[in-house]
Scaffold this active site. Structure first.
Site, mmCIF file in Angstrom:
data_model
loop_
_atom_site.group_PDB
_atom_site.id
_atom_site.type_symbol
_atom_site.label_atom_id
_atom_site.label_comp_id
_atom_site.label_asym_id
_atom_site.label_seq_id
_atom_site.Cartn_x
_atom_site.Cartn_y
_atom_site.Cartn_z
ATOM 1 N N ASP A 16 90.139 16.362 143.595
ATOM 2 C CA ASP A 16 90.774 17.959 143.916
ATOM 3 C C ASP A 16 89.554 18.899 143.395
ATOM 4 O OD1 ASP A 16 92.680 19.774 144.358
ATOM 5 O OD2 ASP A 16 93.767 19.642 142.450
ATOM 6 N N HIS A 33 84.818 21.263 150.969
ATOM 7 C CA HIS A 33 85.090 20.004 151.515
ATOM 8 C C HIS A 33 83.920 19.229 151.807
ATOM 9 C CE1 HIS A 33 89.297 20.853 151.166
ATOM 10 N NE2 HIS A 33 89.170 21.646 152.296
ATOM 11 N N LEU A 127 82.622 -4.506 146.496
ATOM 12 C CA LEU A 127 83.525 -3.393 146.568
ATOM 13 C C LEU A 127 84.516 -3.198 147.723
ATOM 14 C CD1 LEU A 127 84.299 -0.622 144.924
ATOM 15 C CD2 LEU A 127 82.971 0.417 146.554
HETATM 16 C C1 FPP Z 1 91.194 18.882 147.705
HETATM 17 O O1 FPP Z 1 90.489 20.029 147.468
HETATM 18 C C2 FPP Z 1 90.585 17.775 148.340
HETATM 19 C C3 FPP Z 1 91.203 17.439 149.670
HETATM 20 C C4 FPP Z 1 92.280 18.176 150.497
HETATM 21 C C5 FPP Z 1 90.707 16.149 150.212
HETATM 22 C C6 FPP Z 1 89.514 16.211 151.105
HETATM 23 C C7 FPP Z 1 88.338 15.524 149.989
HETATM 24 C C8 FPP Z 1 87.120 15.547 150.932
HETATM 25 C C9 FPP Z 1 86.641 16.044 152.011
HETATM 26 C C10 FPP Z 1 86.371 14.735 150.077
HETATM 27 C C11 FPP Z 1 85.484 13.524 150.919
HETATM 28 C C12 FPP Z 1 86.347 12.420 151.122
HETATM 29 C C13 FPP Z 1 86.034 11.744 151.619
HETATM 30 C C14 FPP Z 1 86.683 10.124 151.611
HETATM 31 C C15 FPP Z 1 84.632 11.680 152.529
HETATM 32 P P1 FPP Z 1 91.458 21.235 147.724
HETATM 33 O O2 FPP Z 1 91.358 21.813 149.070
HETATM 34 O O3 FPP Z 1 92.875 21.066 147.350
HETATM 35 O O4 FPP Z 1 90.662 21.995 146.424
HETATM 36 P P2 FPP Z 1 91.482 23.290 145.564
HETATM 37 O O5 FPP Z 1 92.664 22.746 144.970
HETATM 38 O O6 FPP Z 1 90.412 23.826 144.843
HETATM 39 O O7 FPP Z 1 92.025 24.517 146.641
#
Ligand code: FPP
Length: 231
Positions: A16, A33, A127
């Site tokens: 997060d 992201h 893993l």
């Molecule tokens: C939360 O940040 C994250 C996500 C919605 C998940 C997306 C994660 C990634 C793209 C990381 C990469 C993962 C992989 C497996 C390639 P948010 O948008 O909720 O952040 P905020 O709380 O600051 O708004």
């Protein structure tokens, strides 16, 4: 110190803080992201040496479809790009990678990337990397209840329906980004997970944060509802 100390643990990670990381830099959320994918790569690489045998990453929840369409499609593009780009290195590192969650609502390019990654890495033993995409813990439990169809299963047998036959319970759940909630992640599997909340925003999360969380976990006494071992 622990009553039951597995050699190789199952760690689950809620990644997060991407959006806040980007906002602090005056960048669009998608830049956060993208930076988050670099953090994911670092953490997967660091996991085996940190004593992790199974690593489950929460990439996209069923509820994330409620985000603006442009953010959702950027996330889908990032995910398929990540899967395709990382597959060869994962295979070389002996990582078995699989995806949990619904597939029927994912764009074809994401489904194709998942199929390729799962096939190419199926022999990995160093893993087990699991990436949760279009995932909901409650939906997984509901699906298992339908599959059980009234059979009188014990908790272990029902748990295999929820989580998959070869997946151990979560030992350690880490959430980056400062919030303290489960967000519908691995609800059954986390029944006795130790919880670790870290204020660092996900794009800044690195091997040292992972190692600190695992070291703290190794010092905890897990009782699984019983009494301390000395009692
Ligand atoms: C939360 O940040 C994250 C996500 C919605 C998940 C997306 C994660 C990634 C793209 C990381 C990469 C993962 C992989 C497996 C390639 P948010 O948008 O909720 O952040 P905020 O709380 O600051 O708004």
């Amino acid at each position: 110190m622990q009553s039951s100390l597995p050699d190789k643990i199952h760690a689950a990670l809620i990644m997060d803080g991407n959006g806040r990381w980007a906002a602090r830099r005056g960048l669009p959320r998608t830049a956060g992201h993208e930076a988050g994918t670099h953090a994911a790569r670092r953490i997967v690489a660091a996991a085996p040496a940190a004593g992790i045998g199974t690593l489950t990453l929460y990439a996209f929840s069923c509820d994330n479809w409620a985000r603006p369409a442009a953010e959702v499609s950027a996330l889908m593009a990032l995910l398929s790009h990540f899967l395709l780009k990382e597959t060869e290195d994962l295979a070389k590192a002996g990582v078995r990678a699989s995806v949990i969650g619904r597939r029927d609502r994912l764009p074809g390019h994401v489904r194709d990337a998942i199929d390729w990654m799962e096939r190419r890495t199926s022999e990995g033993r160093a893993l087990h990397l699991r990436i949760a995409i279009d995932y909901s813990g409650r939906q997984s439990i509901l699906a298992a209840a339908h599959a059980a169809a009234g059979a009188a299963l014990d908790a272990d047998a029902f748990g295999r329906l929820v989580a998959g036959a070869d997946v151990p319970p979560v030992d350690l759940l880490i959430r980056a980004g400062g919030e303290k909630r489960l967000s519908d992640f691995l609800l059954w599997e986390c029944a006795y997970a130790e919880l670790s909340f870290c204020d660092v925003l996900w794009p800044d999360f690195c091997a040292a944060h992972l190692e600190a969380a695992v070291a703290d976990f190794r010092g905890r006494e897990r009782r699984f509802g019983a009494l301390p071992s000395a009692a």
